[in-house]
Design a protein around this motif. Structure first.
Motif, PDB file in Angstrom:
ATOM      1  N   ILE A 137      71.477 125.978  37.151  1.00 56.52           N
ATOM      2  CA  ILE A 137      70.518 126.368  37.678  1.00 56.52           C
ATOM      3  C   ILE A 137      70.963 127.842  38.311  1.00 56.52           C
ATOM      4  CG2 ILE A 137      70.427 127.299  41.123  1.00 56.52           C
ATOM      5  CD1 ILE A 137      71.817 123.928  41.710  1.00 56.52           C
ATOM      6  N   THR A 140      68.113 128.540  34.883  1.00 55.15           N
ATOM      7  CA  THR A 140      66.729 128.315  35.965  1.00 55.15           C
ATOM      8  C   THR A 140      65.803 128.668  36.845  1.00 55.15           C
ATOM      9  OG1 THR A 140      67.204 125.931  36.706  1.00 55.15           O
ATOM     10  CG2 THR A 140      66.869 126.034  34.115  1.00 55.15           C
ATOM     11  N   THR A 141      66.693 129.488  37.758  1.00 56.13           N
ATOM     12  CA  THR A 141      65.740 130.543  38.783  1.00 56.13           C
ATOM     13  C   THR A 141      66.541 131.816  39.435  1.00 56.13           C
ATOM     14  OG1 THR A 141      67.732 129.296  40.813  1.00 56.13           O
ATOM     15  CG2 THR A 141      65.893 127.763  40.149  1.00 56.13           C
ATOM     16  N   ARG A 143      68.881 132.072  40.794  1.00 55.37           N
ATOM     17  CA  ARG A 143      69.612 131.907  42.563  1.00 55.37           C
ATOM     18  C   ARG A 143      70.657 131.069  42.557  1.00 55.37           C
ATOM     19  NH1 ARG A 143      67.651 131.500  47.131  1.00 55.37           N
ATOM     20  NH2 ARG A 143      69.465 131.362  47.621  1.00 55.37           N
ATOM     21  N   SER A 177      67.080 122.961  42.599  1.00 59.17           N
ATOM     22  CA  SER A 177      66.587 123.250  41.617  1.00 59.17           C
ATOM     23  C   SER A 177      65.673 123.719  41.298  1.00 59.17           C
ATOM     24  CB  SER A 177      67.406 123.053  40.411  1.00 59.17           C
ATOM     25  OG  SER A 177      67.026 124.702  39.645  1.00 59.17           O
ATOM     26  N   TYR A 178      64.542 122.378  41.688  1.00 65.25           N
ATOM     27  CA  TYR A 178      62.892 122.614  40.979  1.00 65.25           C
ATOM     28  C   TYR A 178      62.611 122.958  42.733  1.00 65.25           C
ATOM     29  CZ  TYR A 178      58.628 120.246  41.050  1.00 65.25           C
ATOM     30  OH  TYR A 178      57.507 119.926  41.068  1.00 65.25           O
ATOM     31  N   ILE A 180      63.903 125.489  44.537  1.00 68.87           N
ATOM     32  CA  ILE A 180      63.944 127.065  44.508  1.00 68.87           C
ATOM     33  C   ILE A 180      62.465 127.490  43.309  1.00 68.87           C
ATOM     34  CG2 ILE A 180      65.477 128.597  43.613  1.00 68.87           C
ATOM     35  CD1 ILE A 180      67.715 126.755  44.201  1.00 68.87           C
ATOM     36  N   LYS A 181      62.185 126.876  42.350  1.00 65.85           N
ATOM     37  CA  LYS A 181      61.641 127.689  41.115  1.00 65.85           C
ATOM     38  C   LYS A 181      60.422 127.064  41.849  1.00 65.85           C
ATOM     39  CE  LYS A 181      61.966 125.614  37.234  1.00 65.85           C
ATOM     40  NZ  LYS A 181      61.245 124.305  36.452  1.00 65.85           N
ATOM     41  N   ASN A 182      60.107 126.282  42.918  1.00 64.56           N
ATOM     42  CA  ASN A 182      58.764 126.693  43.635  1.00 64.56           C
ATOM     43  C   ASN A 182      58.257 127.431  44.548  1.00 64.56           C
ATOM     44  OD1 ASN A 182      56.681 124.512  42.117  1.00 64.56           O
ATOM     45  ND2 ASN A 182      58.436 123.451  41.958  1.00 64.56           N
ATOM     46  N   TRP A 224      61.263 120.242  34.924  1.00 63.20           N
ATOM     47  CA  TRP A 224      59.925 121.994  33.883  1.00 63.20           C
ATOM     48  C   TRP A 224      58.977 120.679  33.352  1.00 63.20           C
ATOM     49  CZ3 TRP A 224      60.567 126.862  33.705  1.00 63.20           C
ATOM     50  CH2 TRP A 224      61.881 127.508  33.579  1.00 63.20           C
TER      51      TRP A 224
END
Length: 239
Positions: A137, A140-141, A143, A177-178, A180-182, A224
């Motif tokens: 996480i 990729t983020t 965070r 995680s997804y 957070i990325k958004n 992704w």
């Protein structure tokens, strides 16, 4: 105060469900709850009916993601401001809900009840998967999530709607995680969790390894290519 629904997914929890629900009803009557019986093969549903518990009884086992999404759809359709996952095995302690609500009301989209925010995570084989998922996480983020596998999570209205309407939104670290990325704001609150008092967890050693590999691959690669649908079919209702 936000109108909160506690979602209690339950699969073969006949030995624990009465204590968990009665603890909420007796000590935290300000919160609503619903038990989502996930096609249990034991007497979980019958016991809930016998005690008059609020129950959604799924005819087949959908797994945690399906049971949880059922509860969040119920929350979305009935005008709740936020919803929380509280496991039926008794490990999640509701005394931490107030602190988690404070974080939510101060601007968080998701609040995680973390075992390791202020307490160091033990270096053990059991915690290896948690270390790897946390690392994935962060990679990729950017965070740091200290306890990504904690199932004690609180979601605001916007997140309730997203989880309720998207079939690939499970209450798992890869979805956190997804989000957070958004742009989702995710915070943690230090909690202490109890031990399962009865029954048996579905997570064996090999299932834990499989889970860790699956989550890591999803976080590092698959997410992704995920598509996000933010339109909601749940208009505000006058209650």
């Amino acid at each position: 105060m936000s109108k909160l629904l506690i979602v209690i997914p339950a699969y073969n929890e006949e030995a624990n469900i009465v204590k968990v629900v009665n603890g909420i009803v007796k000590n935290y009557p300000q919160y609503d709850y619903v038990v989502v019986n996930d096609g249990s093969r034991d007497k979980t549903a019958a016991i809930c009916r016998e005690h008059g518990f609020r129950l959604i009884d799924l005819p087949v086992n959908l797994g945690l993601a399906g049971a949880f999404q059922t509860g969040l759809r119920y929350a979305a359709e009935n005008g709740y401001d936020c919803a929380m996952q509280l496991d039926a095995d008794g490990q999640h302690r509701p005394e931490y809900i107030a602190a988690m609500l404070e974080e939510l009301e101060s601007g968080a989209d998701i609040v995680i009840g973390s075992r390791f925010l202020t307490i160091k995570k033990p270096k053990s084989l059991r915690m290896l998967g948690s270390y790897i998922i946390s690392w994935s996480i962060r990679l990729t983020t950017g965070r740091a999530i200290c306890d990504p596998t904690s199932g004690m999570r609180l979601f605001n209205r916007a997140m309730v709607e997203e989880f309720a309407q998207n079939l690939n939104y499970g209450p798992e670290p890869d979805t956190i995680s997804y989000l957070i990325k958004n742009g989702a704001i995710v915070r943690e609150v230090q909690v202490t969790m109890g031990e399962r008092e009865a029954g048996q967890s579905y997570l064996t050693f090999w299932r834990s390894i499989e889970y860790m590999v699956k989550m890591s691959i999803s976080i590092l690669l698959i997410q992704w290519f995920r598509k996000r649908d933010t339109e909601t079919p749940y208009p505000e209702r006058s209650l």
